[in-house]
Structure formats: C-alpha cells, structure tokens
Design a protein around this motif. Sequence first.
Motif, short mmCIF file in Angstrom:
data_model
loop_
_atom_site.label_atom_id
_atom_site.label_comp_id
_atom_site.label_asym_id
_atom_site.label_seq_id
_atom_site.Cartn_x
_atom_site.Cartn_y
_atom_site.Cartn_z
N GLU A 16 0.81 -1.33 0.05
CA GLU A 16 0.19 -0.20 0.01
C GLU A 16 0.75 1.27 -0.13
N ALA A 17 1.96 1.18 0.66
CA ALA A 17 2.86 2.51 0.69
C ALA A 17 3.64 2.38 -0.43
N ARG A 18 4.15 1.42 -1.04
CA ARG A 18 5.03 1.31 -2.36
C ARG A 18 6.52 1.97 -1.72
N SER A 19 6.58 1.66 -0.64
CA SER A 19 7.94 2.10 0.09
C SER A 19 8.17 1.42 1.02
N PHE A 20 9.42 0.97 1.31
CA PHE A 20 9.95 0.50 2.64
C PHE A 20 10.07 1.52 3.80
N ARG A 21 10.45 2.45 3.43
CA ARG A 21 10.50 3.69 4.46
C ARG A 21 9.01 3.84 5.13
N LEU A 22 8.03 4.16 4.24
CA LEU A 22 6.93 4.42 4.70
C LEU A 22 6.27 3.44 5.07
N ALA A 23 6.44 2.01 4.66
CA ALA A 23 5.81 0.97 5.39
C ALA A 23 6.31 0.81 7.04
N GLY A 24 7.82 1.09 7.02
CA GLY A 24 8.30 1.09 8.35
C GLY A 24 7.51 2.12 9.23
N GLU A 25 7.52 3.52 8.72
CA GLU A 25 6.83 4.52 9.55
C GLU A 25 5.55 4.15 10.03
N ARG A 26 4.84 3.49 9.11
CA ARG A 26 3.32 2.83 9.29
C ARG A 26 3.22 1.79 10.32
N LEU A 27 4.28 0.92 10.27
CA LEU A 27 4.19 -0.21 11.29
C LEU A 27 5.18 0.03 12.53
N GLY A 28 5.86 1.21 12.49
CA GLY A 28 6.68 1.63 13.51
C GLY A 28 7.74 0.94 13.80
N VAL A 29 8.43 0.60 12.67
CA VAL A 29 9.65 -0.28 12.87
C VAL A 29 10.73 0.28 11.77
N THR A 30 11.96 -0.06 11.82
CA THR A 30 12.63 0.28 10.80
C THR A 30 12.89 -0.20 9.33
N ARG A 31 13.37 0.54 8.46
CA ARG A 31 13.25 0.06 7.12
C ARG A 31 13.97 -1.20 7.15
N SER A 32 15.29 -1.44 7.75
CA SER A 32 15.68 -2.97 7.78
C SER A 32 14.88 -3.88 8.30
N ALA A 33 14.07 -3.61 9.30
CA ALA A 33 13.17 -4.65 9.89
C ALA A 33 11.91 -5.07 8.74
N VAL A 34 11.38 -4.08 8.18
CA VAL A 34 10.38 -4.27 7.02
C VAL A 34 11.27 -5.04 5.87
N SER A 35 12.43 -4.81 5.63
CA SER A 35 13.14 -5.58 4.36
C SER A 35 13.33 -7.17 5.04
N GLN A 36 13.75 -7.23 6.39
CA GLN A 36 14.02 -8.59 6.85
C GLN A 36 12.69 -9.39 6.82
N GLY A 37 11.58 -8.88 7.31
CA GLY A 37 10.19 -9.32 7.34
C GLY A 37 9.65 -9.75 6.16
N LEU A 38 9.82 -8.89 4.95
CA LEU A 38 9.44 -9.48 3.66
C LEU A 38 10.20 -10.66 3.23
N GLN A 39 11.50 -10.58 3.65
CA GLN A 39 12.64 -11.67 3.13
C GLN A 39 12.21 -13.01 3.56
N ARG A 40 11.77 -13.12 4.90
CA ARG A 40 11.25 -14.16 5.61
C ARG A 40 9.95 -14.87 4.98
N LEU A 41 9.04 -13.92 4.84
CA LEU A 41 7.79 -14.32 4.06
C LEU A 41 7.85 -14.97 2.72
N GLU A 42 9.00 -14.35 1.84
CA GLU A 42 9.07 -14.81 0.73
C GLU A 42 9.84 -15.95 0.71
N ASP A 43 10.68 -16.05 1.66
CA ASP A 43 11.45 -17.47 1.65
C ASP A 43 10.61 -18.59 1.98
N ARG A 44 9.55 -18.31 2.99
CA ARG A 44 8.48 -19.29 3.23
C ARG A 44 7.60 -19.83 2.27
#
Length: 304
Positions: A16-44
């Motif tokens: 929805e944000a089309r941005s890792f930074r904006l997604a992190g702000e929306r979730l209250g986490v860092t951009r790195s945490a967003v990237s890692q969370g997505l990577q784990r989902l894609e791996d699964r």
Amino acid sequence: MTDTLEGMSTFIAIAEARSFRLAGERLGVTRSAVSQGLQRLEDRLGVALVQRTTRSVRLTEAGEQLYASARPALTDLATALQAVTELRARPRGRLRISVSSIAESFLSGSVLAAFMEAYPDINLDLTVTDEEYDIVREGFDAGVRLGEVIEQDMIAIPVSREQRQVAVASSRYLSRCGVPQHPRDLVAHTCIGWRARPDIAPYRWEFTEDGRDFDVAVEPRVTTNDMNTMVRLACAGAGITFGMRETFEPYMERGELTPLLEAFCPPFPGFYLYYPRRQPQPQKLRVLIEHLREWSRQHRASVR
C-alpha cells in the motif's frame, strides 16, 4: 503462524505504501526490519512478492494476487480481534449519529438520557440535519431517518411508532379564514411551509384519497427550514402549517392547534436507526442498537 501473520502485515504495508521507508513508519519499525520481514515471508512461500529497485517498489504477479486475496481477510481478522477485545471492556468512545430534525421520539430526550445513564463511557455526538448524504463517507456510525429515504444496502431498525403527517392551524386563524374541507382548498389559504435550503422548492404537502397518493403545491406566505418557527407562527394565528403529528401533539393537547384534513393523512412507517452492513459492529453501536430495541419493546404504542 504468528511469523506468517506478521510477515503478511509487513507485506500489506509495503504493497500500500510502495515504499519500505513509509511501510516502516506505518508499522513503527525500521526500514531494515521491514526488508527482513518481507524476505522471511518470501522465503517461506518460495516466491518473490516485490520487485525492488533504487527508485521504485512494485508487486510481482504473485504479490498482486496475494494482496488482492489477503487484504480483505486481514481487515476482517483485525475487526474480529477488536470485537473480542471489546468484550472485556466497558463500551466507550464517541458515537456519531446524524438525526433528522423531525425525529421527535428519538430527540425528545428520554431515550437518549436512558442510554447515557446505562453507558456512561460513551459520548454522543448528534448532528441534527435534514441533508441527505452518505453517513459512511461523512464518518457517522449511524443515522436516524424516515424509512422511505434510507438506502437499501443499510440495516435499519425502528425507533418510533408509525407516523402521520397532518395540517394544523390555530382556532384564531380558522375562525377568521374558515376550515379547509379538502387538501385542494389549501391553495386558497395562508400557508407556512418548509424547505431544506433556500435554493430548492418548498416541500409539497402529501395526502392520500381512496388509496391514491397525491400532493398539493401550496404557495407558502412563509417558508423556513425550522419546524419550531412553523409551530410558533401557526400558534400565533399566522396560517396553516404541515408536518409530523407527534411534533404538533403537545400543542393540540393544550388547544393551541387544531388538526385538519386527518381523513387524508393515513399512517406510514416511522423513523429508523440505520447503519452499514459490516460485521461485527463496533461495541458502542451494538449496545445502542440493543438499547433502542428494548426501548421500542417497552414503549411501543399505536398512533393516535
């Protein structure tokens, strides 16, 4: 399962944000945490959901398909979890309701006072208006209107007895100008009419004869959007006015106004509380609905 749900929340935020930074702000986490969370989902899942470049973020075909399927489900899940959480707490919050100005039985005070006493942590925000608009778009939890003007996709519950419209005038006016025997006689009388706004025509007075509905386009000497002004002028002998019988009843009981043309004014369904079809309803709205249903059961009465 918990990791998958968290990963889905991260994915939805990115989609929805089309941005890792904006997604992190929306979730209250860092951009790195967003990237890692997505990577784990894609791996699964074993499939790429997002294509990333230095300038843009867009969904893959698999990502588009997952977003279209998962977004409504996650919304429903969040709503269901909120409803369960609410069961532990007392109903609270602001309840916004749009109410027709002629909904006397709802606005009279007693039904709302009883609700406020039963639920002290709910604040009522009532907007009294005769404008017709989308209550969802305008941010209202519910509305109160005559059943005939409520959209078909809404849920509606009755909050009043059957209603009747009636013409009324003071004895002073009737002794001076005579009593109309048929609605068509109104065109020869001084009338006090209503219209919602100055830029639209006055309301045409509606009647029924031999099962046939018709209206009379009176030419009011006075038009207003305020029912209290109409009542005061009629009581003062200024002319005949027209509206809901329950609005005029206190004045008729005191002899200040006389009902006219009642044979041409049959009863019709009254006012309803209406709200959108969504499940589950917010707790503050659910308790109002139950309160009104119980109130209706206890105070149901026939039209005089």
